[in-house]
Structures are given as C-alpha cells and as structure tokens.
Design a protein around this motif. Structure first.
Motif, mmCIF file in Angstrom:
data_model
loop_
_atom_site.group_PDB
_atom_site.id
_atom_site.type_symbol
_atom_site.label_atom_id
_atom_site.label_comp_id
_atom_site.label_asym_id
_atom_site.label_seq_id
_atom_site.Cartn_x
_atom_site.Cartn_y
_atom_site.Cartn_z
ATOM 1 N N LEU A 12 0.813 -1.212 0.000
ATOM 2 C CA LEU A 12 0.000 0.000 0.000
ATOM 3 C C LEU A 12 0.850 1.268 0.000
ATOM 4 O O LEU A 12 0.332 2.357 -0.179
ATOM 5 N N SER A 13 2.137 1.116 0.154
ATOM 6 C CA SER A 13 3.031 2.265 0.238
ATOM 7 C C SER A 13 3.397 2.844 -1.125
ATOM 8 O O SER A 13 4.132 3.815 -1.198
ATOM 9 N N GLY A 14 2.913 2.254 -2.192
ATOM 10 C CA GLY A 14 3.259 2.724 -3.526
ATOM 11 C C GLY A 14 4.487 2.037 -4.100
ATOM 12 O O GLY A 14 4.842 2.264 -5.250
ATOM 13 N N GLN A 15 5.144 1.188 -3.304
ATOM 14 C CA GLN A 15 6.279 0.425 -3.808
ATOM 15 C C GLN A 15 5.775 -0.657 -4.762
ATOM 16 O O GLN A 15 4.614 -1.047 -4.701
ATOM 17 N N PRO A 16 6.652 -1.158 -5.636
ATOM 18 C CA PRO A 16 6.230 -2.218 -6.560
ATOM 19 C C PRO A 16 5.674 -3.422 -5.817
ATOM 20 O O PRO A 16 6.166 -3.768 -4.741
ATOM 21 N N SER A 17 4.655 -4.027 -6.381
ATOM 22 C CA SER A 17 4.111 -5.255 -5.811
ATOM 23 C C SER A 17 3.549 -6.120 -6.922
ATOM 24 O O SER A 17 3.167 -5.624 -7.988
ATOM 25 N N CYS A 18 3.510 -7.406 -6.662
ATOM 26 C CA CYS A 18 3.005 -8.349 -7.663
ATOM 27 C C CYS A 18 1.530 -8.097 -7.969
ATOM 28 O O CYS A 18 1.125 -8.149 -9.130
ATOM 29 N N ALA A 19 0.733 -7.827 -6.938
ATOM 30 C CA ALA A 19 -0.697 -7.594 -7.164
ATOM 31 C C ALA A 19 -0.911 -6.348 -8.019
ATOM 32 O O ALA A 19 -1.752 -6.355 -8.923
ATOM 33 N N ALA A 20 -0.155 -5.303 -7.756
ATOM 34 C CA ALA A 20 -0.295 -4.080 -8.552
ATOM 35 C C ALA A 20 0.121 -4.297 -9.999
ATOM 36 O O ALA A 20 -0.312 -3.568 -10.887
#
Length: 82
Positions: A12-20
């Motif tokens: 949720l911090s705006g860092q890269p994530s697989c779900a995003a």
C-alpha cells in the motif's frame, strides 16, 4: 501433485508489488486453467521477496518466473504437467 505458487502481495506504500502488476488476474486464470486437473494445486503467497520483478510464479520443484503475464501461462502450465 504439482504445486504452482503465485505472489499476490499488494504493498500500500506505492512500492512495486506483484498484485499491482497483475498477479490477481494471473491467479484467477491459473485456477480456471487447472480446475479440471486434480493433480495441480494453486497457492497464493503473501510475498516471494521479489516484487521489483513481479508478478512472480513458482512451479514448486521447478522454475521461478518473473514478470509473468498471461502469455506466459501456457509455458508455466506445461512445466507443471497440464
């Protein structure tokens, strides 16, 4: 039984994530593709530690795939024996 693990982490911090990057759609496609194969299990993992190169999918006992998209699913399913 073969297992395919997919990261579904959403930061949720705006860092890269697989779900995003689309892993939720990938896991749904994998579940549909393997629905009739009792010898394949799909598991959702909270993190594989490589979100910068995600979505990440691992065929347990086999390869770890990075930057997976829908076009790569046939290759992953073939490795898993589908």
């Amino acid at each position: 039984m073969k297992t395919i693990a997919i990261c579904v982490n959403r930061r949720l911090s705006g860092q890269p994530s697989c779900a995003a990057r689309g892993s939720e759609a990938l896991v749904q496609a994998l579940e549909m593709a393997t629905k009739m194969h009792a010898n394949i299990r799909i598991i959702r993992l909270p993190c594989m530690g490589a979100c910068e190169v995600g979505p990440n999918v691992k065929v347990v006992g086999g390869d770890l795939y990075h930057e997976v998209d829908l076009a790569m699913l046939p290759l992953i399913l073939e490795e898993a024996g589908v």
